[in-house]
Write an enzyme that holds these catalytic residues in place. Sequence first.
Site, mmCIF file in Angstrom:
data_model
loop_
_atom_site.group_PDB
_atom_site.id
_atom_site.type_symbol
_atom_site.label_atom_id
_atom_site.label_comp_id
_atom_site.label_asym_id
_atom_site.label_seq_id
_atom_site.Cartn_x
_atom_site.Cartn_y
_atom_site.Cartn_z
ATOM 1 N N ASP A 128 -10.255 -5.346 11.938
ATOM 2 C CA ASP A 128 -9.898 -3.924 11.944
ATOM 3 C C ASP A 128 -9.223 -3.622 10.611
ATOM 4 O OD1 ASP A 128 -7.374 -2.001 13.796
ATOM 5 O OD2 ASP A 128 -9.011 -1.363 12.457
ATOM 6 N N PRO A 156 -5.956 -4.481 -0.728
ATOM 7 C CA PRO A 156 -5.834 -5.712 0.081
ATOM 8 C C PRO A 156 -7.024 -5.920 1.020
ATOM 9 C CG PRO A 156 -4.196 -4.070 0.757
ATOM 10 C CD PRO A 156 -4.807 -3.570 -0.514
ATOM 11 N N ASP A 213 -1.936 -0.351 12.876
ATOM 12 C CA ASP A 213 -1.519 0.860 13.592
ATOM 13 C C ASP A 213 -1.346 0.604 15.090
ATOM 14 O OD1 ASP A 213 -4.768 1.400 12.874
ATOM 15 O OD2 ASP A 213 -4.199 1.431 14.974
ATOM 16 N N GLN A 273 0.836 -1.223 0.000
ATOM 17 C CA GLN A 273 0.000 0.000 0.000
ATOM 18 C C GLN A 273 0.856 1.252 0.000
ATOM 19 O OE1 GLN A 273 -3.472 -1.264 3.008
ATOM 20 N NE2 GLN A 273 -1.474 -2.042 3.648
HETATM 21 N N1 SAM Z 1 -9.404 2.142 11.395
HETATM 22 C C1 SAM Z 1 -9.185 1.846 9.989
HETATM 23 C C2 SAM Z 1 -10.479 1.842 9.246
HETATM 24 O O1 SAM Z 1 -11.519 1.823 9.888
HETATM 25 O O2 SAM Z 1 -10.422 1.887 8.007
HETATM 26 C C3 SAM Z 1 -8.411 0.561 9.868
HETATM 27 C C4 SAM Z 1 -7.029 0.760 10.356
HETATM 28 S S1 SAM Z 1 -5.857 -0.498 10.193
HETATM 29 C C5 SAM Z 1 -4.509 0.488 9.754
HETATM 30 C C6 SAM Z 1 -6.259 -1.355 8.699
HETATM 31 C C7 SAM Z 1 -5.220 -2.437 8.466
HETATM 32 O O3 SAM Z 1 -5.751 -3.506 7.677
HETATM 33 C C8 SAM Z 1 -3.960 -1.962 7.695
HETATM 34 O O4 SAM Z 1 -2.846 -2.094 8.539
HETATM 35 C C9 SAM Z 1 -3.881 -2.888 6.479
HETATM 36 O O5 SAM Z 1 -2.557 -3.199 6.111
HETATM 37 C C10 SAM Z 1 -4.649 -4.096 6.992
HETATM 38 N N2 SAM Z 1 -5.170 -4.990 5.966
HETATM 39 C C11 SAM Z 1 -5.752 -4.649 4.790
HETATM 40 N N3 SAM Z 1 -6.100 -5.759 4.106
HETATM 41 C C12 SAM Z 1 -5.734 -6.830 4.867
HETATM 42 C C13 SAM Z 1 -5.834 -8.240 4.716
HETATM 43 N N4 SAM Z 1 -6.390 -8.774 3.614
HETATM 44 N N5 SAM Z 1 -5.363 -9.037 5.707
HETATM 45 C C14 SAM Z 1 -4.805 -8.501 6.820
HETATM 46 N N6 SAM Z 1 -4.665 -7.167 7.039
HETATM 47 C C15 SAM Z 1 -5.138 -6.347 6.064
#
Ligand code: SAM
Length: 288
Positions: free
Chosen positions: A158, A165, A88, A33
């Site tokens: 989350d 992704p 995060d 990303q």
């Molecule tokens: N609070 C945020 C929201 O509501 O949009 C979410 C925050 S958190 C940073 C989202 C996390 O999901 C990111 O670290 C991202 O890399 C992770 N992520 C995205 N797709 C994923 C997947 N398929 N498997 C595991 N983690 C994933």
Amino acid sequence: MSDNKLWHETLHDHFGQYFSVDNVLYHEKTEHQDLVIFENAAFGRVMALDGVVQTTERDEFIYHEMLTHVPLLAHGHAKRVLIIGGGDGGMLREVCRHSSLESITMVEIDAGVVSFCRQYLPKHSAGSYDDPRFNLVIDDGVNFVNSTTQTFDVIISDCTDPIGPGESLFTSAFYEGCKRCLNPGGIFVAQNGVCFLQQDEVLDSHRKLSHYFKDVSFYQAAIPTYYGGIMTFAWATDNEALRHLRPDTIQARFHSAGIRCRYYNPAIHSAAFALPQYLQDALSGQAS
Ligand code: SAM
């Protein structure tokens, strides 16, 4: 991205929000990303992935407290928690506050998010990565829930929005995998977008989750930087009673957990399951 300019979110067409950029702390493309962390006078440090705000220092507590304490206090005797995403570190911080837990696993697809948020958003994780109960897995969440031999009492998705992704975390394959590794009486919760602007995502999750769980609903909270109104959190379990707990039960569990929050309290817990009529009508297929 240079300092002293505006950062525009690209989540929606035709309208959006922007932040003034006082100082760019980090901006690189990770393996998965585009990750940027910058300082903003109103919200403190802001982290965005692929042009969408993920979290800010100022209002992250609302989101992390609601996605953690509602399912954990509703469950009442959880020992094993799985966080999908959460790079995060804010969700992990709130989960670790429950001393009754024995195991906390986080499955995050992007190691870069974990390492750079540990460095540039230290208040989010607040040392929780060092909790002895914690185990980090770098993998796609859908792969993990469909292959692990472990089981969990509460699963918290989350994740980002269903683009890039994050898309795989809104699929039936993911929900089926979560059901597979949830213990009896377990609860699945997930961030499911701002229902006024992303209602189709709410209806889609409801339809898919209903294939695997007896009780599928939503609860809500308003988080300023997820603009456009209340954010809906998906709720799925086979025990409908967990969504209708007596207030004195929630209060007693909150008291014995011995945690003090900035947004969550037992009254907010119960009230969060009240949904706007337009969403109730859409969920029951009666939308006008
Ligand atoms: N609070 C945020 C929201 O509501 O949009 C979410 C925050 S958190 C940073 C989202 C996390 O999901 C990111 O670290 C991202 O890399 C992770 N992520 C995205 N797709 C994923 C997947 N398929 N498997 C595991 N983690 C994933």
